[in-house]
Design an enzyme around this catalytic site. Structure first.
Site, PDB file in Angstrom:
ATOM      1  N   TYR A  24       0.789  -1.225   0.000  1.00 24.89           N
ATOM      2  CA  TYR A  24       0.000   0.000   0.000  1.00 24.89           C
ATOM      3  C   TYR A  24       0.826   1.281   0.000  1.00 24.89           C
ATOM      4  O   TYR A  24       0.263   2.368  -0.103  1.00 24.89           O
ATOM      5  CB  TYR A  24      -0.946   0.008   1.212  1.00 24.89           C
ATOM      6  CG  TYR A  24      -1.872  -1.170   1.242  1.00 24.89           C
ATOM      7  CD1 TYR A  24      -2.915  -1.279   0.330  1.00 24.89           C
ATOM      8  CD2 TYR A  24      -1.705  -2.198   2.166  1.00 24.89           C
ATOM      9  CE1 TYR A  24      -3.770  -2.370   0.342  1.00 24.89           C
ATOM     10  CE2 TYR A  24      -2.562  -3.294   2.183  1.00 24.89           C
ATOM     11  CZ  TYR A  24      -3.577  -3.371   1.271  1.00 24.89           C
ATOM     12  OH  TYR A  24      -4.426  -4.455   1.284  1.00 24.89           O
ATOM     13  N   ASN A  75     -13.269   3.636  -1.565  1.00 23.71           N
ATOM     14  CA  ASN A  75     -12.276   2.576  -1.477  1.00 23.71           C
ATOM     15  C   ASN A  75     -12.837   1.617  -0.429  1.00 23.71           C
ATOM     16  O   ASN A  75     -12.665   1.827   0.770  1.00 23.71           O
ATOM     17  CB  ASN A  75     -10.908   3.102  -1.058  1.00 23.71           C
ATOM     18  CG  ASN A  75      -9.858   2.008  -1.030  1.00 23.71           C
ATOM     19  OD1 ASN A  75     -10.180   0.829  -0.963  1.00 23.71           O
ATOM     20  ND2 ASN A  75      -8.598   2.407  -1.052  1.00 23.71           N
ATOM     21  N   ASP A  88     -25.801  -3.083  -2.390  1.00 23.21           N
ATOM     22  CA  ASP A  88     -27.208  -2.673  -2.390  1.00 23.21           C
ATOM     23  C   ASP A  88     -27.361  -1.187  -2.069  1.00 23.21           C
ATOM     24  O   ASP A  88     -28.175  -0.498  -2.683  1.00 23.21           O
ATOM     25  CB  ASP A  88     -28.017  -3.514  -1.400  1.00 23.21           C
ATOM     26  CG  ASP A  88     -28.251  -4.937  -1.898  1.00 23.21           C
ATOM     27  OD1 ASP A  88     -28.033  -5.206  -3.101  1.00 23.21           O
ATOM     28  OD2 ASP A  88     -28.641  -5.781  -1.070  1.00 23.21           O
ATOM     29  N   HIS A 101      -8.841   1.666  -5.647  1.00 23.00           N
ATOM     30  CA  HIS A 101      -7.997   0.764  -4.862  1.00 23.00           C
ATOM     31  C   HIS A 101      -6.548   1.196  -5.036  1.00 23.00           C
ATOM     32  O   HIS A 101      -6.100   1.438  -6.161  1.00 23.00           O
ATOM     33  CB  HIS A 101      -8.168  -0.691  -5.304  1.00 23.00           C
ATOM     34  CG  HIS A 101      -9.539  -1.207  -5.064  1.00 23.00           C
ATOM     35  ND1 HIS A 101      -9.945  -1.637  -3.829  1.00 23.00           N
ATOM     36  CD2 HIS A 101     -10.603  -1.328  -5.888  1.00 23.00           C
ATOM     37  CE1 HIS A 101     -11.213  -2.011  -3.913  1.00 23.00           C
ATOM     38  NE2 HIS A 101     -11.631  -1.821  -5.151  1.00 23.00           N
ATOM     39  N   ILE A 102      -5.828   1.276  -3.949  1.00 18.95           N
ATOM     40  CA  ILE A 102      -4.431   1.693  -3.973  1.00 18.95           C
ATOM     41  C   ILE A 102      -3.570   0.667  -4.689  1.00 18.95           C
ATOM     42  O   ILE A 102      -2.705   1.009  -5.494  1.00 18.95           O
ATOM     43  CB  ILE A 102      -3.945   1.958  -2.539  1.00 18.95           C
ATOM     44  CG1 ILE A 102      -4.693   3.172  -1.968  1.00 18.95           C
ATOM     45  CG2 ILE A 102      -2.434   2.154  -2.494  1.00 18.95           C
ATOM     46  CD1 ILE A 102      -4.521   3.380  -0.482  1.00 18.95           C
ATOM     47  N   SER A 103      -3.806  -0.593  -4.416  1.00 18.89           N
ATOM     48  CA  SER A 103      -3.039  -1.670  -5.053  1.00 18.89           C
ATOM     49  C   SER A 103      -3.879  -2.309  -6.154  1.00 18.89           C
ATOM     50  O   SER A 103      -5.107  -2.232  -6.129  1.00 18.89           O
ATOM     51  CB  SER A 103      -2.643  -2.726  -4.013  1.00 18.89           C
ATOM     52  OG  SER A 103      -3.797  -3.368  -3.512  1.00 18.89           O
ATOM     53  N   ARG A 112      -9.622 -11.740  -3.883  1.00 21.85           N
ATOM     54  CA  ARG A 112      -9.780 -10.279  -3.959  1.00 21.85           C
ATOM     55  C   ARG A 112     -10.156  -9.800  -5.362  1.00 21.85           C
ATOM     56  O   ARG A 112     -10.456  -8.627  -5.548  1.00 21.85           O
ATOM     57  CB  ARG A 112      -8.497  -9.580  -3.517  1.00 21.85           C
ATOM     58  CG  ARG A 112      -8.129  -9.825  -2.074  1.00 21.85           C
ATOM     59  CD  ARG A 112      -6.867  -9.042  -1.708  1.00 21.85           C
ATOM     60  NE  ARG A 112      -6.306  -9.475  -0.465  1.00 21.85           N
ATOM     61  CZ  ARG A 112      -6.695  -9.053   0.738  1.00 21.85           C
ATOM     62  NH1 ARG A 112      -7.671  -8.189   0.835  1.00 21.85           N
ATOM     63  NH2 ARG A 112      -6.111  -9.504   1.831  1.00 21.85           N
TER      64      ARG A 112
END
Length: 150
Positions: A24, A75, A88, A101-103, A112
């Site tokens: 990260y 995020n 929802d 998303h950082i990565s 994931r």
């Protein structure tokens, strides 16, 4: 509606800079907020910056932002591949949603790779570190201006 972009950060993002810096990076959540604040000023929008480890709290924020914010940057972190409830809530939200998303998820564990959030997102940015927040902020501000006719 205001020209406010709602920014929601999910579980453990308060540990940025210390949690797995090899994945990260070394920037903190305070650095992310400072970046978003700077970009918001440049783009002429406001931000409502939040972080929670609670799925229920995140859902409440999304629903509260409906009709009162120009867009949502989320995020979802650990809720990305687990929370149908957040999906929802996002489906109820009535403005653009950008998932950040950082990565890069596609380089991470296979579990994931699935993102429920993506099913409600207008766009997804991943793998650019905290710069992904900047990209998302600029696009959400652009969409807000277009929506307002300016």
């Amino acid at each position: 509606m205001t020209d406010t972009i709602l920014i929601i950060n999910g579980p453990n993002l308060d540990m940025l800079g210390t949690r797995q810096p090899e994945v990260y990076g070394h920037e903190t959540l305070n650095d992310v907020e400072a970046l978003c604040t700077r970009v918001a000023a440049e783009e002429g929008v406001e931000i409502d910056f939040r972080q929670s480890d609670s799925e229920a709290e995140i859902m409440k924020w999304i629903k509260k932002g409906r009709g009162s914010t120009a867009g949502l940057l989320i995020n979802p972190a650990g809720f990305t591949s687990t929370s149908i409830a957040i999906l929802d809530s996002l489906l109820i939200y009535d403005r653009p949603v950008i998932e950040v998303h950082i990565s890069p998820l596609f380089r991470r564990d296979e579990f994931r790779h699935l993102s429920y959030v993506s099913k409600a997102a207008s766009a997804k940015i991943e793998g650019f570190g905290i710069r992904g927040y900047e990209f998302a902020m600029r696009k959400l501000a652009e969409w807000a201006r277009a929506r307002a006719g300016g």
